[in-house]
Design an enzyme around this catalytic site. Structure first.
Site, PDB file in Angstrom:
ATOM      1  N   ARG A 167       0.838  -1.217   0.000  1.00  0.00           N
ATOM      2  CA  ARG A 167       0.000   0.000   0.000  1.00  0.00           C
ATOM      3  C   ARG A 167       0.868   1.262   0.000  1.00  0.00           C
ATOM      4  O   ARG A 167       0.543   2.258   0.646  1.00  0.00           O
ATOM      5  CB  ARG A 167      -0.931   0.046   1.223  1.00  0.00           C
ATOM      6  CG  ARG A 167      -1.831  -1.117   1.379  1.00  0.00           C
ATOM      7  CD  ARG A 167      -2.932  -1.191   0.327  1.00  0.00           C
ATOM      8  NE  ARG A 167      -3.706  -2.381   0.522  1.00  0.00           N
ATOM      9  CZ  ARG A 167      -3.377  -3.581   0.010  1.00  0.00           C
ATOM     10  NH1 ARG A 167      -2.313  -3.718  -0.765  1.00  0.00           N
ATOM     11  NH2 ARG A 167      -4.108  -4.642   0.248  1.00  0.00           N
ATOM     12  N   SER A 251     -10.405  -0.848   5.279  1.00  0.00           N
ATOM     13  CA  SER A 251      -9.554  -1.167   6.442  1.00  0.00           C
ATOM     14  C   SER A 251      -9.081   0.124   7.096  1.00  0.00           C
ATOM     15  O   SER A 251      -8.425   0.940   6.443  1.00  0.00           O
ATOM     16  CB  SER A 251      -8.330  -1.972   6.013  1.00  0.00           C
ATOM     17  OG  SER A 251      -8.757  -3.128   5.352  1.00  0.00           O
ATOM     18  N   GLU A 355      -4.533   3.182   8.426  1.00  0.00           N
ATOM     19  CA  GLU A 355      -4.308   3.013   6.981  1.00  0.00           C
ATOM     20  C   GLU A 355      -4.989   4.190   6.266  1.00  0.00           C
ATOM     21  O   GLU A 355      -4.519   4.699   5.263  1.00  0.00           O
ATOM     22  CB  GLU A 355      -4.961   1.683   6.581  1.00  0.00           C
ATOM     23  CG  GLU A 355      -5.231   1.469   5.130  1.00  0.00           C
ATOM     24  CD  GLU A 355      -4.162   0.625   4.474  1.00  0.00           C
ATOM     25  OE1 GLU A 355      -3.836  -0.435   5.004  1.00  0.00           O
ATOM     26  OE2 GLU A 355      -3.669   1.065   3.432  1.00  0.00           O
TER      27      GLU A 355
HETATM   28  C1  FAD Z   1     -15.380  -0.629   1.350  1.00  0.00           C
HETATM   29  C2  FAD Z   1     -13.939  -0.373   0.992  1.00  0.00           C
HETATM   30  C3  FAD Z   1     -13.124  -1.444   0.653  1.00  0.00           C
HETATM   31  C4  FAD Z   1     -11.782  -1.243   0.317  1.00  0.00           C
HETATM   32  N1  FAD Z   1     -11.017  -2.323  -0.044  1.00  0.00           N
HETATM   33  C5  FAD Z   1      -9.731  -2.144  -0.416  1.00  0.00           C
HETATM   34  C6  FAD Z   1      -8.930  -3.269  -0.826  1.00  0.00           C
HETATM   35  O1  FAD Z   1      -9.381  -4.400  -0.892  1.00  0.00           O
HETATM   36  N2  FAD Z   1      -7.644  -3.013  -1.157  1.00  0.00           N
HETATM   37  C7  FAD Z   1      -7.089  -1.768  -1.132  1.00  0.00           C
HETATM   38  O2  FAD Z   1      -5.918  -1.623  -1.468  1.00  0.00           O
HETATM   39  N3  FAD Z   1      -7.831  -0.699  -0.748  1.00  0.00           N
HETATM   40  C8  FAD Z   1      -9.123  -0.848  -0.389  1.00  0.00           C
HETATM   41  N4  FAD Z   1      -9.877   0.233   0.001  1.00  0.00           N
HETATM   42  C9  FAD Z   1      -9.245   1.563   0.106  1.00  0.00           C
HETATM   43  C10 FAD Z   1      -9.428   2.457  -1.154  1.00  0.00           C
HETATM   44  O3  FAD Z   1     -10.457   1.971  -1.978  1.00  0.00           O
HETATM   45  C11 FAD Z   1      -8.140   2.566  -1.958  1.00  0.00           C
HETATM   46  O4  FAD Z   1      -7.100   3.105  -1.173  1.00  0.00           O
HETATM   47  C12 FAD Z   1      -8.322   3.430  -3.240  1.00  0.00           C
HETATM   48  O5  FAD Z   1      -7.184   3.336  -4.057  1.00  0.00           O
HETATM   49  C13 FAD Z   1      -8.574   4.892  -2.936  1.00  0.00           C
HETATM   50  O6  FAD Z   1      -8.934   5.494  -4.154  1.00  0.00           O
HETATM   51  P1  FAD Z   1      -9.663   6.885  -4.232  1.00  0.00           P
HETATM   52  O7  FAD Z   1      -9.793   7.230  -5.675  1.00  0.00           O
HETATM   53  O8  FAD Z   1     -10.898   6.856  -3.441  1.00  0.00           O
HETATM   54  O9  FAD Z   1      -8.555   7.833  -3.583  1.00  0.00           O
HETATM   55  P2  FAD Z   1      -8.688   8.888  -2.396  1.00  0.00           P
HETATM   56  O10 FAD Z   1      -9.099   8.179  -1.159  1.00  0.00           O
HETATM   57  O11 FAD Z   1      -9.488  10.053  -2.825  1.00  0.00           O
HETATM   58  O12 FAD Z   1      -7.156   9.319  -2.256  1.00  0.00           O
HETATM   59  C14 FAD Z   1      -6.186   8.403  -1.819  1.00  0.00           C
HETATM   60  C15 FAD Z   1      -4.802   9.052  -1.969  1.00  0.00           C
HETATM   61  O13 FAD Z   1      -4.477   9.182  -3.353  1.00  0.00           O
HETATM   62  C16 FAD Z   1      -4.171  10.554  -3.658  1.00  0.00           C
HETATM   63  N5  FAD Z   1      -4.666  10.792  -5.032  1.00  0.00           N
HETATM   64  C17 FAD Z   1      -5.923  10.579  -5.488  1.00  0.00           C
HETATM   65  N6  FAD Z   1      -5.995  10.823  -6.808  1.00  0.00           N
HETATM   66  C18 FAD Z   1      -4.754  11.241  -7.192  1.00  0.00           C
HETATM   67  C19 FAD Z   1      -4.176  11.645  -8.440  1.00  0.00           C
HETATM   68  N7  FAD Z   1      -4.872  11.680  -9.588  1.00  0.00           N
HETATM   69  N8  FAD Z   1      -2.862  12.012  -8.449  1.00  0.00           N
HETATM   70  C20 FAD Z   1      -2.122  11.981  -7.297  1.00  0.00           C
HETATM   71  N9  FAD Z   1      -2.599  11.600  -6.095  1.00  0.00           N
HETATM   72  C21 FAD Z   1      -3.909  11.225  -6.053  1.00  0.00           C
HETATM   73  C22 FAD Z   1      -4.888  11.365  -2.604  1.00  0.00           C
HETATM   74  O14 FAD Z   1      -4.298  12.626  -2.421  1.00  0.00           O
HETATM   75  C23 FAD Z   1      -4.729  10.467  -1.374  1.00  0.00           C
HETATM   76  O15 FAD Z   1      -3.441  10.646  -0.826  1.00  0.00           O
HETATM   77  C24 FAD Z   1     -11.230   0.069   0.321  1.00  0.00           C
HETATM   78  C25 FAD Z   1     -12.062   1.149   0.665  1.00  0.00           C
HETATM   79  C26 FAD Z   1     -13.401   0.940   0.988  1.00  0.00           C
HETATM   80  C27 FAD Z   1     -14.282   2.110   1.303  1.00  0.00           C
END
Ligand code: FAD
Length: 361
Positions: A167, A251, A355
């Site tokens: 991660r 998580s 996390e």
């Molecule tokens: C129900 C649920 C289940 C999940 N299961 C998993 C799983 O199985 N495995 C897993 O790894 N994660 C899981 N996650 C966590 C999450 O989905 C991931 O971390 C995902 O990649 C976050 O994506 P996001 O677009 O929502 O990013 P955000 O939460 O909006 O941002 C995450 C980070 O990325 C940065 N960021 C976003 N977009 C950009 C960009 N274009 N350029 C530069 N930086 C950027 C942000 O500044 C921040 O630091 C889960 C979350 C939920 C709610």
């Protein structure tokens, strides 16, 4: 096109459903738009979000929130050092990662199926190195394309240059975080079957979902990315809260890594309490350290399913803190977080770290 709004309600832009506003919100829909944004002029701090599924906003955001609506998906022409079976696909940062998985599975392309149904967008997937069921996104990333907001130029990072770990990536490190905006990611998928079924009980689940019998050889012959995707979506729906039903950021805590001596002390105490046959779940790491699931510790401390105001520990997975009522205040989530951290420290002498990214940190 660049769209700017002030005092933007972010409730629907973070999966925890925190009712917060951003002083300034800037959304753009093309790579070229980034050149037109005056980064020096934006009110600070600046935060680029994706689907907000790994964020916990603890108050209104005082600066500028950026969001990408770059939403293309295209198969690239063959290039050097790519085998005949490989297919390079370029995907915009604003595409929902699961839409990409769905498209790839329907095309019969292997690589994304185990990562199905993870919330969030493609840009953040490359920042987070998302992972599930024995696969991490780094396994299928070829190149990450970014805009460097400091030098005001477009740059690319090969997968080796992204410094991927659990991660983790170079984009989370100081000096990189906030400077590089992911614009699009090129993935290397495969036309040749590459099922990864070794994780947990995935193989059994896939076998039992196959209607033509349970002979592994036969199943493997007929296996498609879509079949695995369907099984994974079913398992995830059973275990995790769907953000559209109940707010969370998945998580909440990282799994702690402790010394072997520390683990043996925890194991001895657990056997004294539960009986000598009791097995503490853990993964031995190559360097002599031990990773212990935070979910187990939280459950042992009696938190599973417990509520605190509008927040709760999810009844099916104690690693997840949920916005139980849909109206939880950030302080209720962080209050529960603090109490869990204190009780795990008290009982096991282990410090849990989030996390989920707290905004502001
Ligand atoms: C129900 C649920 C289940 C999940 N299961 C998993 C799983 O199985 N495995 C897993 O790894 N994660 C899981 N996650 C966590 C999450 O989905 C991931 O971390 C995902 O990649 C976050 O994506 P996001 O677009 O929502 O990013 P955000 O939460 O909006 O941002 C995450 C980070 O990325 C940065 N960021 C976003 N977009 C950009 C960009 N274009 N350029 C530069 N930086 C950027 C942000 O500044 C921040 O630091 C889960 C979350 C939920 C709610």
């Amino acid at each position: 096109m660049i769209n700017t709004e002030y005092y933007k309600d972010l409730t629907k832009m973070n999966t925890f459903g925190m009712k917060v506003k951003a002083r300034c919100f800037v959304e753009y829909d093309s790579v070229a738009d980034l050149v037109d944004i005056e980064f020096g002029e934006l009110s600070r701090p600046v935060l680029h979000i994706g689907g907000g599924s790994n964020l916990l906003f603890t108050e209104d955001f005082k600066g500028t929130v950026l969001h990408s609506k770059i939403e293309f998906m295209e198969i690239l022409d063959k290039c050097d050092n790519v085998s005949d079976a490989q297919v390079l696909v370029s995907v915009g940062a604003g595409v929902a990662f699961d839409d990409f998985c769905d498209w790839a599975a329907k095309e019969g392309l292997w690589g994304t199926e185990n990562l199905s149904y993870i919330p969030g967008e493609v840009g953040a997937s490359a920042v987070q190195n998302i992972g599930a069921y024995g696969v991490e996104v780094k396994d299928i990333i070829h190149t990450v394309y970014c805009y460097d907001t400091l030098e005001e130029e477009f740059v690319s990072f090969s997968v080796a240059e992204c410094g991927y770990g659990y991660r983790d990536s170079v984009f989370k490190k100081s000096g990189f975080k906030g400077r590089y905006i992911v614009t699009h990611v090129v993935f290397a998928l495969s036309r040749e079957p590459k099922p990864v079924l070794d994780y947990g009980h995935l193989k059994e689940a896939v076998l039992s979902s196959y209607e033509g019998g349970t002979d592994m050889e036969k199943v493997l012959d007929h296996l498609t990315p879509e079949m695995i995707r369907k099984v994974i979506i079913r398992i995830r729906k059973e275990k995790l809260p769907d953000p559209s039903d109940m707010g969370s950021a998945g998580s909440f805590f990282k799994n702690p890594v402790i010394s072997r001596e520390h683990f043996l002390r925890i194991e001895a105490a657990a056997k004294a309490e539960h009986g000598t046959d009791f097995k503490v779940p853990h993964y031995d790491l190559p360097d002599g350290y031990v990773k212990v699931p935070a979910a187990w510790m939280i459950e042992e401390c009696g938190w599973k399913g417990r509520r605190s105001g509008g927040a709760a520990v999810y009844e099916k997975q104690p690693l997840v803190i949920v916005n139980y009522t849909g109206n939880a205040y950030p302080e209720e989530i962080t209050g529960l977080e603090k109490r869990i951290v204190a009780s795990v420290m008290d009982r096991f002498g282990v410090e849990l770290h989030p996390e989920v990214e707290h905004i502001p940190q």
